[in-house]
Design an enzyme around this catalytic site. Structure first.
Site, short mmCIF file in Angstrom:
data_model
loop_
_atom_site.label_atom_id
_atom_site.label_comp_id
_atom_site.label_asym_id
_atom_site.label_seq_id
_atom_site.Cartn_x
_atom_site.Cartn_y
_atom_site.Cartn_z
CD GLU A 53 -3.02 11.20 0.59
OE1 GLU A 53 -2.44 10.79 1.66
OE2 GLU A 53 -3.39 12.25 0.46
CB CYS A 60 -0.77 3.75 3.98
SG CYS A 60 -2.57 4.05 3.90
CD GLU A 109 4.56 1.62 4.22
OE1 GLU A 109 5.23 1.58 3.32
OE2 GLU A 109 3.57 1.82 4.58
#
Ligand code: NAD
Length: 504
Positions: free
Chosen positions: A263, A297, A397
């Site tokens: 993940e 996330c 990110e």
């Protein structure tokens, strides 16, 4: 303080150094502990053992023995479920403690940390219910001589490596399902936020999880984490964290062909069409970017807005962003501090780079330095306008309260822009047009598509990534199946001459 804990001092402040949790007991760490300072105030809040490969070996050995002897894996599923329900009830009893530990170490407001702990309890209750549901399949249409069974078995020892942003929640998305499946686990929490994992291990043990079934080794990723990922006695590594570390996990697991579930990071789009309920969309987009100060996330860090409403939408968004309150665990605040000073500077550098590449700052863009925020890592909610897919801020990110803005003219362009990044975790679409909603839900390459909502979820719904956001699914029935493997049992019930087709 128990005998196995020692005090760590910083000026007037003293905290206990927490040990590992191995084979049902606290094991003190060797050497200098890892100190954790509050991201909101700079004060010492915790200290953890700096786990070594030998500590990991001891934890894996305990888990291996516990699994192989069947003390947990061979219990009836309903019995495992009952223990997990007791575990969830103990988590609820200790919700304030878990909240305080997570909030102090993450640096977010307790309100936010508490919601995540409650989510972890929901996951655990759901996993408890699933424990009794694990089953296989019987095939009776293979001809009269055969019966086939597909049996679902726990995979064995699961190495669970988790990040710092939602310590209790992300751990329970794995741990509760692994335990429900009958696995034994070795947990490696983040070196920044390890306290709640250690408390969870004690609560699980008090609930009836046998010694050795759940072990926690604290420490750094490149030492303890790496050794866990490459351990030959680990059957599955379930990892949540950055995409860069995910690649290292895969490389580490390669030698033993250990199964991995990843993940990873995200760069989700918030696509706002002109026909959306704009007030609702403003709230949603803002929440998507400041929830957990953007250290999420699923953060909706790219706003894609239809050209003809862009200016009006940005006016509404920046006005709301300016009114948000920043504060630490003890404050009434909308968002908290970034995880540590290096990360704060990384986020500020992203903003500088975006400006040097042509973006304009519509809101925020700076660190908060006033008296109440001076010792913390606070960045004002930031809106970066005129960002294109070529900009780093569009592609990478940032993991802070920063949203980029890019305009589009039609559905095709919106989908193309949303998909123009390496990640694929959870894009959102804001529209009142059902055709647009359904078309986009098909075209978006992400593990989740939210329609008129964002960063939502439920224990029943599977969660995971497309593309560089990883593979494998947590939660839902698939979340339990991740921790199992299928065995085929083929039974010959009749004896027919020549059935093996041998010449002699
Ligand atoms: P990280 O990758 O730096 O660390 C995650 C964990 O891996 C930590 O426990 C760390 O100690 C360990 N680790 C580091 N190097 C390792 C190595 N070489 N071998 C084994 N373990 C190692 O991530 P982070 O900074 O803690 O968390 C932020 C990242 O996590 C972001 O990218 C975020 O998007 C991602 N995340 C993803 C999800 C999801 O469900 N997709 C959820 C939360 C966070």
């Amino acid at each position: 303080m128990t005998e196995t804990q020692t005090a760590v001092h910083d000026g007037e402040t003293a905290v206990e150094s927490r040990g590992h949790f191995i084979n049902g007991t606290v094991v003190p760490g060797a050497g200098e502990p890892i100190r954790r300072y509050s991201p909101a105030t700079g004060e010492l809040v915790a200290a953890f053992a700096n786990g070594s490969p030998a500590d990991v070996d001891a934890a894996v050995a305990a888990a291996r023995t516990a699994f192989d002897t069947g003390v947990w894996s061979e219990l009836p599923g309903l019995e495992r479920g009952r223990v997990l329900l007791r575990f969830a009830a103990l988590m609820r009893e200790h919700v304030d403690e878990l909240t305080a530990l997570d909030a102090d170490e993450v640096g977010n407001p307790r309100r936010v940390a508490r919601a995540n702990v409650l989510g972890a309890i929901d996951d655990t209750e759901f996993a408890a219910a699933l424990a009794g549901v694990v089953h296989g399949d019987v095939h009776t249409n293979l001809g009269t001589d055969f019966t086939g069974m597909m049996v679902r078995e726990p995979i064995g020892v699961a190495g669970l490596i988790v990040p710092w942003n939602f310590p209790t929640l992300v751990l329970c998305q794995k741990l509760s399902f692994a335990l429900a499946a009958g696995c034994a686990a070795v947990v490696k929490p983040s070196e920044l936020t390890s306290s709640s994992a250690l408390l969870l291990a004690e609560l699980a043990t008090a609930a009836g999880v046998p010694a050795g079934v759940l072990n926690v080794v604290t420490g750094y990723g490149d030492r303890a984490g790496q050794h866990l990922a490459e351990h030959k006695d680990v059957d599955l590594v379930s990892f949540t964290g950055s995409t860069a570390t995910g690649r290292k996990i895969m490389a580490a697991a390669q030698e033993n062909l250990t199964r991995v579930a990843l993940e990873l990071g995200g760069k989700s789009a918030q696509i706002v069409f002109a026909d959306a309920d704009l007030d609702d969309a403003v709230e949603g987009v803002l929440f998507g970017v400041v929830h957990n100060q953007g250290e999420c996330c699923l953060a909706g860090s790219r706003l894609l807005v239809e050209q003809r409403i862009a200016e009006r939408f940005l006016d509404l968004l920046t006005e709301r962003a300016a009114g948000l309150r920043l504060g630490g665990p003890h404050d009434e605040a909308d968002l908290g501090a970034l995880i540590h000073p290096e990360h704060l500077h990384k986020v500020l550098r992203y903003i500088e780079t975006a400006v040097s590449e042509g973006a304009s700052v519509r809101a925020g863009g700076h660190r908060l330095t006033g008296a109440t925020h001076a010792n913390g890592c606070f960045v004002a909610p930031t809106v970066l306008d005129r960002v294109t897919p070529e900009h780093r801020a569009f592609q990478e990110e940032i993991f802070g309260p920063v949203v980029t803005v890019t305009r589009f003219t039609d559905r095709d362009e919106a989908a193309e822009l949303a998909n123009a990044v390496e990640y694929g975790l959870g894009n959102s679409v804001w529209t009142k047009n059902i055709d647009t909603a359904l078309l986009l839900s098909r075209r978006l390459r992400s593990g989740t598509v939210f329609i008129n909502t964002t960063i939502d979820g439920s224990p029943q719904l599977a969660f995971g990534g497309y593309k560089a956001s990883g593979f494998g699914r947590e939660k839902g029935t698939t979340g339990l199946e991740e921790f199992t493997q299928l065995k085929t049992v083929q039974i010959r019930t009749g004896k027919r001459a020549g059935s093996f087709n041998l010449l002699g």
